[in-house]
Design an enzyme around this catalytic site. Sequence first.
Site, short mmCIF file in Angstrom:
data_model
loop_
_atom_site.label_atom_id
_atom_site.label_comp_id
_atom_site.label_asym_id
_atom_site.label_seq_id
_atom_site.Cartn_x
_atom_site.Cartn_y
_atom_site.Cartn_z
CB CYS A 15 1.67 3.45 4.65
SG CYS A 15 2.60 2.34 5.70
CG HIS B 48 -0.15 -1.03 2.04
ND1 HIS B 48 -0.01 0.21 1.44
CD2 HIS B 48 0.11 -0.83 3.36
CE1 HIS B 48 0.34 1.10 2.37
NE2 HIS B 48 0.42 0.50 3.53
#
Lengths: 144, 388
Positions: free
Chosen positions: B83, B337
């Site tokens: 991420c 995200h």
Amino acid sequence: MAKKEIDVRFKKFGTVSFTSTSKVNDFIDYLDQGKVVGTRCSKCGLDFFPPRADCFNCLGSDLEWFDAAADTGELVTFSKMKYGPVGFENDLPYTIAVADFGKYKIFGRMDNDLADEAIKIGMKVKVSANSLDNGNMNYVFKAA
Amino acid sequence: MGKVGIIGVGQSAFVRTYPGSLKELAFEGFKEAVQDAGITSQEIDASVVCSAPEYDKQRSPAGIVAEYLGLNPQPTFYVETLCSSSSTGLKLAYSLVKSGLHDCVAVVGVQKMSEITSAESQERMGRGTDIQWESPFGTMMPAYYALFAQAHMNKYGTKPEDLSLIRLKSSFYGRLNEKAVFRKSLDMDQLTSPDSRLTDPVASPLRVGDCCANADGSSCVIVVSEEKAKSLSREPVWILGVGAASNSVNLTGRELFSGLPAAAEAARQAYEMAGITAKDVDIAEVHDCFTIAEMMAYENLGFAEPGGGKELIQGKETYMDGSIPVNIDGGLLSKGHPIGATGGSQIRTIVNQLRGEAGDIQVKDPEIGLVHNIGGVGLYGNVTILGR
């Protein structure tokens, strides 16, 4: 000449295993015997759980097995999962957890027989070999 | 050696399902950044492509993305830290420019998560840990952060309602962000009532309202040398500090379950490099993939003492007019995200703030901005400090 057999014992670890071969494949045989084993570096004395085949400290590969099922640990944290990844649907709900045994920690699941109310951070636990419905093995924490 | 600056930023809209291919998605953020920089793509002399693998079928994404963006024959590099991939990409671009190897580098973050189902993506994320020892227990990202939420609550008395306050703030600002997935404003009743869908358990103690959504999206940050910047009309935002650290993937190697030491270490490095402390930061973007992640970020970055994060949000100190505005673009909780694109989107928000171009969410005259971007549950910590 006979084809050399590949040792894929690690396929038996967990609901879905993502690894087939490992230098610590004997772990699976120990699990079959009811032992949950880590390794100890015979040179440095460092304890490793999960077991390692190689010591990062002295770079040696002379490690001995020890049985963690004999020790008592303390629950560090846990989470009850309502959703799971693909391949784990039939296990839901289940609770993952981390326990501290002093010289090492163990990541695993709580025993399904434990009621939610009985699971608390700080509780004393033992780790125990566990057979799964699909014939595989893992380990779970039980109240000590 | 001169300074290194950011001359252009861009991102696509973050959406649940992008109606195009990976490279077409990458083009959207890239186009906005190149136009923002006021350059031509021919002036870019290297690219860094950032994403996490296995959400789509494309192998070696850097090649096809560089081709589609018209960046051949310049070198292209693929960078991955889950991420935080595009923050790591920024650090690589910084190094390439600082070393003098290149003077204009595009950091392109892209992720198309909608090619697979949510349960499949949880399986992929669950394999961001040790596939030998942890994934076989059936792990996924919400459950990993839930372990930290449980420990944080036990140690500091943090309540689920404290976490809901973070989502409340996120939704308050998310409604203003036209590139966000989730633009509905929420109230505390929706976030705490047992009848609300948002309080359905996911992995205790985290509930639906504590989790961000998967998304498709792209981002782009254009990094230039001080020398190159002199020939351009736009004033750069300078990269003052870049910190990065790692931690044990297996949770058995962690000492702390109420914070992320890789984030604290990355912050320490970045503050030291920039010659500042947490008190000097005027605005921050932090990695709020889950509400607890933002709470731990407050504490790991030094905005609050360990355990003091709840007082910060209770006092609305991280709102736009508070002492340290955090995620006032809606954060990951509202924006969504898209793994590899997220860091670039955070950087874009801070660059726009420092330029005074943040529109409805512009804070007054900020000089120092911070980006905190985490891979996994603190496997990779990245902190970037930007200034005018």
